[in-house]
Design a protein around this motif. Structure first.
Motif, mmCIF file in Angstrom:
data_model
loop_
_atom_site.group_PDB
_atom_site.id
_atom_site.type_symbol
_atom_site.label_atom_id
_atom_site.label_comp_id
_atom_site.label_asym_id
_atom_site.label_seq_id
_atom_site.Cartn_x
_atom_site.Cartn_y
_atom_site.Cartn_z
ATOM 1 N N ASP A 209 -28.132 9.752 -19.143
ATOM 2 C CA ASP A 209 -27.744 8.341 -19.205
ATOM 3 C C ASP A 209 -26.386 7.976 -18.639
ATOM 4 O O ASP A 209 -26.081 6.793 -18.525
ATOM 5 C CB ASP A 209 -27.782 7.875 -20.669
ATOM 6 C CG ASP A 209 -26.735 8.562 -21.544
ATOM 7 O OD1 ASP A 209 -26.243 9.636 -21.159
ATOM 8 O OD2 ASP A 209 -26.415 8.027 -22.617
ATOM 9 N N ASN B 273 -34.722 7.832 -16.122
ATOM 10 C CA ASN B 273 -35.157 6.795 -17.052
ATOM 11 C C ASN B 273 -35.650 7.497 -18.318
ATOM 12 O O ASN B 273 -36.577 8.313 -18.256
ATOM 13 C CB ASN B 273 -36.285 5.980 -16.418
ATOM 14 C CG ASN B 273 -36.716 4.803 -17.275
ATOM 15 O OD1 ASN B 273 -36.611 4.835 -18.510
ATOM 16 N ND2 ASN B 273 -37.226 3.773 -16.632
ATOM 17 N N ALA C 218 -37.549 6.638 -20.533
ATOM 18 C CA ALA C 218 -38.969 6.407 -20.782
ATOM 19 C C ALA C 218 -39.818 7.534 -20.208
ATOM 20 O O ALA C 218 -40.907 7.834 -20.729
ATOM 21 C CB ALA C 218 -39.400 5.071 -20.189
ATOM 22 N N HIS C 219 -39.339 8.167 -19.151
ATOM 23 C CA HIS C 219 -40.081 9.292 -18.571
ATOM 24 C C HIS C 219 -40.147 10.450 -19.554
ATOM 25 O O HIS C 219 -41.191 11.101 -19.697
ATOM 26 C CB HIS C 219 -39.428 9.747 -17.270
ATOM 27 C CG HIS C 219 -40.066 10.955 -16.664
ATOM 28 N ND1 HIS C 219 -41.366 10.973 -16.221
ATOM 29 C CD2 HIS C 219 -39.575 12.204 -16.456
ATOM 30 C CE1 HIS C 219 -41.657 12.173 -15.760
ATOM 31 N NE2 HIS C 219 -40.592 12.933 -15.892
ATOM 32 N N VAL D 183 -40.040 10.210 -22.848
ATOM 33 C CA VAL D 183 -40.961 9.819 -23.923
ATOM 34 C C VAL D 183 -42.405 9.923 -23.447
ATOM 35 O O VAL D 183 -43.289 10.378 -24.181
ATOM 36 C CB VAL D 183 -40.636 8.396 -24.415
ATOM 37 C CG1 VAL D 183 -41.632 7.962 -25.486
ATOM 38 C CG2 VAL D 183 -39.213 8.327 -24.966
ATOM 39 N N ASP D 184 -42.658 9.526 -22.216
ATOM 40 C CA ASP D 184 -44.006 9.617 -21.674
ATOM 41 C C ASP D 184 -44.482 11.070 -21.629
ATOM 42 O O ASP D 184 -45.619 11.378 -22.021
ATOM 43 C CB ASP D 184 -44.034 9.005 -20.277
ATOM 44 C CG ASP D 184 -45.422 8.967 -19.682
ATOM 45 O OD1 ASP D 184 -46.320 8.369 -20.299
ATOM 46 O OD2 ASP D 184 -45.617 9.537 -18.590
#
Length: 275
Positions: free
Chosen positions: A235, A243, A245-246, A248-249
């Motif tokens: 970050d 990101n 979100a990647h 978490v995905d």
């Protein structure tokens, strides 16, 4: 953030508090003991490492100044890169905190001492040689960044730290890729803290040495039966982040039952092994 934020955190006998300071920097509190790992609390990289092809610009300010951390007992650096062993931060910590000891990989001890750390305050860490530091026992583990690097004596240049606080085990990998044998050090770790920003040919061409990616982090946590997975190094700099979100995905595709916590800068997380 002021130091009272850390000092007024009250814990039970079986809790540890983790405070996120950005990049891979964490402050860990257990009872009345404070361990600081890879603190990067200045703009040293921005001011000294930008090139024509790579511009280092922090996405957020450091959440605390190093001179506020005059209560820290131990300062750990995993390796000599400036966002993990920041000359400005370490110098300020040494100036404003007379009691802190500095634990660094033995091969980079002289480099970090040159930042203004008295030799008598430094402890050179060697892989596999346990350190007993107050209420914490620490086992240094080799870290591959992107490969395992040794000095002329065979000592590892980069380390992770397996830390045992009472019945709580925490592993901070520093910058690291997965390698044969890493998982053997980490079976049933309570809190697994690893980078997820990955690596690439193009980054390496610009002297940006990489780490494991999100998928590898999730698979490692699954292999060692980690209690809580904490992603790091995602970050702070646009030129070397992902990101979130990647991550978490990947986790929900590979092992959706894996507990995880993704920190925001300055956040406090209280880990209770009994919950």
């Amino acid at each position: 953030m002021e130091k009272e934020y850390f000092l007024k955190t009250h814990l039970t006998e079986k809790q540890a508090a983790l405070f996120y300071l950005g990049q891979e920097g964490f402050l860990i509190k257990y009872h009345d003991m404070y361990c600081l790992i890879d603190p990067y609390l200045s703009n040293y990289v921005d001011q000294n490492c930008s090139t024509d092809s790579v511009k280092w610009v922090r996405r957020y300010d450091a959440p605390v100044l190093p001179d506020e951390l005059d209560f820290v007992d131990y300062v750990f650096c995993t390796h000599s890169h400036f966002d993990h062993a920041d000359p400005a931060t370490l110098r300020a910590l040494a100036t404003h905190n007379a009691k802190a000891k500095f634990i660094v990989p033995e091969p980079v001890r002289d480099t970090i001492q040159a930042y203004g750390i008295d030799a008598g305050r430094m402890i050179g860490a060697l892989a596999g040689q346990e350190l007993h530091l107050g209420e914490c026992s620490v086992v240094p583990v080799p870290a591959a960044h992107e490969e395992l690097h040794r000095d002329e004596k065979g000592n590892y240049m980069e380390l992770g730290y397996k830390m045992i606080f009472g019945g709580i085990s925490i592993f901070h990998s520093g910058d690291c890729c997965v390698y044969d044998g890493l998982s053997g050090h980490l079976e049933n770790i309570d809190v697994l803290m690893v980078p997820v920003n990955g690596r690439s040919y193009y980054k390496l061409r610009n002297d940006i040495i990489g780490n494991m990616d999100a998928e590898e982090a999730v698979l490692l946590a699954q292999e060692v039966h980690a209690g809580l997975l904490v992603p790091m190094h995602f970050d702070l700099y646009d030129v070397n982040c992902i990101n979130p979100a990647h991550f978490v995905d990947c986790l929900f595709k590979i092992n959706p039952r894996q507990a995880f916590h993704m920190f925001s800068v300055g956040e406090r997380y209280i880990y209770d092994k009994e919950l």
